[in-house]
Design a protein around this motif. Sequence first.
Motif, PDB file in Angstrom:
ATOM      1  N   ARG A  54       0.868  -1.180   0.000  1.00 30.30           N
ATOM      2  CA  ARG A  54       0.000   0.000   0.000  1.00 30.30           C
ATOM      3  C   ARG A  54       0.902   1.226   0.000  1.00 30.30           C
ATOM      4  O   ARG A  54       1.694   1.416   0.908  1.00 30.30           O
ATOM      5  N   LEU A  55       0.765   2.007  -1.036  1.00 31.24           N
ATOM      6  CA  LEU A  55       1.556   3.216  -1.183  1.00 31.24           C
ATOM      7  C   LEU A  55       0.683   4.430  -0.913  1.00 31.24           C
ATOM      8  O   LEU A  55      -0.529   4.386  -1.102  1.00 31.24           O
ATOM      9  N   HIS A  56       1.313   5.501  -0.513  1.00 32.04           N
ATOM     10  CA  HIS A  56       0.578   6.750  -0.302  1.00 32.04           C
ATOM     11  C   HIS A  56       0.282   7.350  -1.669  1.00 32.04           C
ATOM     12  O   HIS A  56       1.192   7.710  -2.404  1.00 32.04           O
ATOM     13  N   ARG A  57      -0.999   7.407  -2.006  1.00 30.65           N
ATOM     14  CA  ARG A  57      -1.419   7.934  -3.301  1.00 30.65           C
ATOM     15  C   ARG A  57      -2.239   9.196  -3.072  1.00 30.65           C
ATOM     16  O   ARG A  57      -3.177   9.208  -2.295  1.00 30.65           O
ATOM     17  N   ARG A  58      -1.865  10.231  -3.803  1.00 32.38           N
ATOM     18  CA  ARG A  58      -2.504  11.541  -3.637  1.00 32.38           C
ATOM     19  C   ARG A  58      -3.634  11.680  -4.655  1.00 32.38           C
ATOM     20  O   ARG A  58      -3.480  11.366  -5.822  1.00 32.38           O
ATOM     21  N   HIS A  59      -4.785  12.141  -4.177  1.00 27.46           N
ATOM     22  CA  HIS A  59      -5.957  12.331  -5.032  1.00 27.46           C
ATOM     23  C   HIS A  59      -6.513  13.735  -4.848  1.00 27.46           C
ATOM     24  O   HIS A  59      -6.451  14.286  -3.756  1.00 27.46           O
ATOM     25  N   GLU A  60      -7.073  14.264  -5.921  1.00 28.50           N
ATOM     26  CA  GLU A  60      -7.818  15.517  -5.835  1.00 28.50           C
ATOM     27  C   GLU A  60      -9.269  15.200  -6.150  1.00 28.50           C
ATOM     28  O   GLU A  60      -9.581  14.565  -7.150  1.00 28.50           O
ATOM     29  N   ILE A  61     -10.157  15.629  -5.276  1.00 33.77           N
ATOM     30  CA  ILE A  61     -11.583  15.355  -5.402  1.00 33.77           C
ATOM     31  C   ILE A  61     -12.304  16.692  -5.512  1.00 33.77           C
ATOM     32  O   ILE A  61     -12.142  17.553  -4.649  1.00 33.77           O
ATOM     33  N   VAL A  62     -13.065  16.858  -6.584  1.00 37.57           N
ATOM     34  CA  VAL A  62     -13.840  18.082  -6.785  1.00 37.57           C
ATOM     35  C   VAL A  62     -15.273  17.784  -6.389  1.00 37.57           C
ATOM     36  O   VAL A  62     -15.854  16.773  -6.801  1.00 37.57           O
ATOM     37  N   THR A  63     -15.843  18.677  -5.577  1.00 35.77           N
ATOM     38  CA  THR A  63     -17.176  18.449  -5.041  1.00 35.77           C
ATOM     39  C   THR A  63     -17.996  19.732  -5.088  1.00 35.77           C
ATOM     40  O   THR A  63     -17.451  20.823  -5.197  1.00 35.77           O
ATOM     41  N   THR A  64     -19.293  19.580  -5.037  1.00 30.39           N
ATOM     42  CA  THR A  64     -20.197  20.723  -4.927  1.00 30.39           C
ATOM     43  C   THR A  64     -20.734  20.762  -3.506  1.00 30.39           C
ATOM     44  O   THR A  64     -20.493  19.858  -2.715  1.00 30.39           O
ATOM     45  N   ASP A 114     -10.281  22.989   0.186  1.00 26.04           N
ATOM     46  CA  ASP A 114     -10.261  24.367  -0.290  1.00 26.04           C
ATOM     47  C   ASP A 114     -11.699  24.748  -0.626  1.00 26.04           C
ATOM     48  O   ASP A 114     -12.240  24.331  -1.652  1.00 26.04           O
ATOM     49  N   VAL A 115     -12.320  25.503   0.277  1.00 25.82           N
ATOM     50  CA  VAL A 115     -13.701  25.942   0.109  1.00 25.82           C
ATOM     51  C   VAL A 115     -13.686  27.467   0.124  1.00 25.82           C
ATOM     52  O   VAL A 115     -13.156  28.065   1.061  1.00 25.82           O
ATOM     53  N   GLN A 116     -14.264  28.072  -0.926  1.00 27.37           N
ATOM     54  CA  GLN A 116     -14.284  29.528  -1.001  1.00 27.37           C
ATOM     55  C   GLN A 116     -15.709  30.012  -1.197  1.00 27.37           C
ATOM     56  O   GLN A 116     -16.473  29.424  -1.967  1.00 27.37           O
ATOM     57  N   ASP A 117     -16.046  31.092  -0.525  1.00 31.11           N
ATOM     58  CA  ASP A 117     -17.380  31.675  -0.605  1.00 31.11           C
ATOM     59  C   ASP A 117     -17.645  32.176  -2.029  1.00 31.11           C
ATOM     60  O   ASP A 117     -16.797  32.835  -2.627  1.00 31.11           O
ATOM     61  N   GLY A 118     -18.798  31.839  -2.565  1.00 27.84           N
ATOM     62  CA  GLY A 118     -19.177  32.293  -3.895  1.00 27.84           C
ATOM     63  C   GLY A 118     -18.684  31.415  -5.030  1.00 27.84           C
ATOM     64  O   GLY A 118     -18.988  31.672  -6.192  1.00 27.84           O
ATOM     65  N   VAL A 119     -17.901  30.397  -4.743  1.00 28.44           N
ATOM     66  CA  VAL A 119     -17.383  29.482  -5.761  1.00 28.44           C
ATOM     67  C   VAL A 119     -18.214  28.202  -5.689  1.00 28.44           C
ATOM     68  O   VAL A 119     -18.376  27.624  -4.612  1.00 28.44           O
ATOM     69  N   PRO A 120     -18.767  27.746  -6.845  1.00 26.79           N
ATOM     70  CA  PRO A 120     -19.677  26.597  -6.785  1.00 26.79           C
ATOM     71  C   PRO A 120     -19.004  25.254  -6.473  1.00 26.79           C
ATOM     72  O   PRO A 120     -19.676  24.309  -6.103  1.00 26.79           O
ATOM     73  N   TYR A 121     -17.693  25.168  -6.638  1.00 31.57           N
ATOM     74  CA  TYR A 121     -16.997  23.904  -6.427  1.00 31.57           C
ATOM     75  C   TYR A 121     -15.990  24.033  -5.295  1.00 31.57           C
ATOM     76  O   TYR A 121     -15.396  25.084  -5.100  1.00 31.57           O
ATOM     77  N   ALA A 122     -15.783  22.952  -4.586  1.00 27.64           N
ATOM     78  CA  ALA A 122     -14.745  22.872  -3.551  1.00 27.64           C
ATOM     79  C   ALA A 122     -13.772  21.773  -3.955  1.00 27.64           C
ATOM     80  O   ALA A 122     -14.117  20.871  -4.725  1.00 27.64           O
ATOM     81  N   SER A 123     -12.573  21.828  -3.437  1.00 29.49           N
ATOM     82  CA  SER A 123     -11.544  20.851  -3.764  1.00 29.49           C
ATOM     83  C   SER A 123     -11.029  20.201  -2.489  1.00 29.49           C
ATOM     84  O   SER A 123     -10.783  20.886  -1.499  1.00 29.49           O
ATOM     85  N   VAL A 124     -10.882  18.899  -2.540  1.00 29.92           N
ATOM     86  CA  VAL A 124     -10.282  18.141  -1.437  1.00 29.92           C
ATOM     87  C   VAL A 124      -9.065  17.433  -1.992  1.00 29.92           C
ATOM     88  O   VAL A 124      -9.159  16.731  -2.999  1.00 29.92           O
ATOM     89  N   THR A 125      -7.927  17.650  -1.385  1.00 28.27           N
ATOM     90  CA  THR A 125      -6.722  16.915  -1.736  1.00 28.27           C
ATOM     91  C   THR A 125      -6.411  16.003  -0.570  1.00 28.27           C
ATOM     92  O   THR A 125      -6.328  16.458   0.574  1.00 28.27           O
ATOM     93  N   CYS A 126      -6.280  14.709  -0.860  1.00 24.03           N
ATOM     94  CA  CYS A 126      -6.009  13.766   0.219  1.00 24.03           C
ATOM     95  C   CYS A 126      -4.977  12.739  -0.227  1.00 24.03           C
ATOM     96  O   CYS A 126      -4.856  12.434  -1.406  1.00 24.03           O
ATOM     97  N   THR A 127      -4.231  12.250   0.744  1.00 25.92           N
ATOM     98  CA  THR A 127      -3.271  11.177   0.518  1.00 25.92           C
ATOM     99  C   THR A 127      -3.785   9.954   1.258  1.00 25.92           C
ATOM    100  O   THR A 127      -4.033  10.001   2.458  1.00 25.92           O
ATOM    101  N   VAL A 128      -3.961   8.866   0.493  1.00 27.78           N
ATOM    102  CA  VAL A 128      -4.575   7.654   1.022  1.00 27.78           C
ATOM    103  C   VAL A 128      -3.652   6.471   0.738  1.00 27.78           C
ATOM    104  O   VAL A 128      -3.055   6.390  -0.340  1.00 27.78           O
ATOM    105  N   ALA A 129      -3.530   5.549   1.687  1.00 29.31           N
ATOM    106  CA  ALA A 129      -2.739   4.338   1.495  1.00 29.31           C
ATOM    107  C   ALA A 129      -3.563   3.334   0.695  1.00 29.31           C
ATOM    108  O   ALA A 129      -4.580   2.835   1.177  1.00 29.31           O
ATOM    109  N   LEU A 130      -3.117   3.063  -0.546  1.00 29.26           N
ATOM    110  CA  LEU A 130      -3.827   2.138  -1.434  1.00 29.26           C
ATOM    111  C   LEU A 130      -2.847   1.232  -2.149  1.00 29.26           C
ATOM    112  O   LEU A 130      -1.743   1.652  -2.507  1.00 29.26           O
ATOM    113  N   ALA A 131      -3.267   0.010  -2.399  1.00 29.77           N
ATOM    114  CA  ALA A 131      -2.537  -0.874  -3.302  1.00 29.77           C
ATOM    115  C   ALA A 131      -2.927  -0.490  -4.722  1.00 29.77           C
ATOM    116  O   ALA A 131      -3.966   0.136  -4.948  1.00 29.77           O
ATOM    117  N   ALA A 132      -2.128  -0.847  -5.693  1.00 25.81           N
ATOM    118  CA  ALA A 132      -2.403  -0.491  -7.090  1.00 25.81           C
ATOM    119  C   ALA A 132      -3.767  -1.012  -7.532  1.00 25.81           C
ATOM    120  O   ALA A 132      -4.497  -0.335  -8.265  1.00 25.81           O
TER     121      ALA A 132
END
Length: 93
Positions: free
Chosen positions: A17-27, A53-71
Motif C-alpha cells: 500500500r503506497l501513499h497515493r494523492r488524489h484531488e476530489i472536486v465536489t459541490t 479548499d472551500v471559497q465563498d461564492g465558488v460553486p466547487y470545492a476541492s479536497v486533496t487527500c493522501t490515502v494508502a492504497l494498493a495499485a
Amino acid sequence: MTVLDHFPRRTAEWQPRLHRRHEIVTTGGMEGVLRVGAALTTCGYQVHEFVADVQDGVPYASVTCTVALAASETALFADRLREVPTVIAVDQR
C-alpha cells in the motif's frame, strides 16, 4: 516451534500500500467536503493527509487527500467516491 496461521498469506497476491494523492472536486461547499470525509471514514481508508479548499461564492470545492492504497484498489477508490452525490471528479495526482 511451529506457528499455524488460520489465514495463510499468499505472497503472489500481496501488494504494498503506497501513499497515493488524489484531488476530489465536489459541490455543496463545506457540506460536500464533509460528505467526502465521511465517505473516506465509512469505507475504512487510511487517510494520511486531508486538505480542503472551500471559497465563498465558488460553486466547487476541492479536497486533496493522501490515502494508502494498493495499485489494485485505486479504481475502486475512485468508484466509491464517485457514488457520493456531491462528488464531481476524482483524479489521482
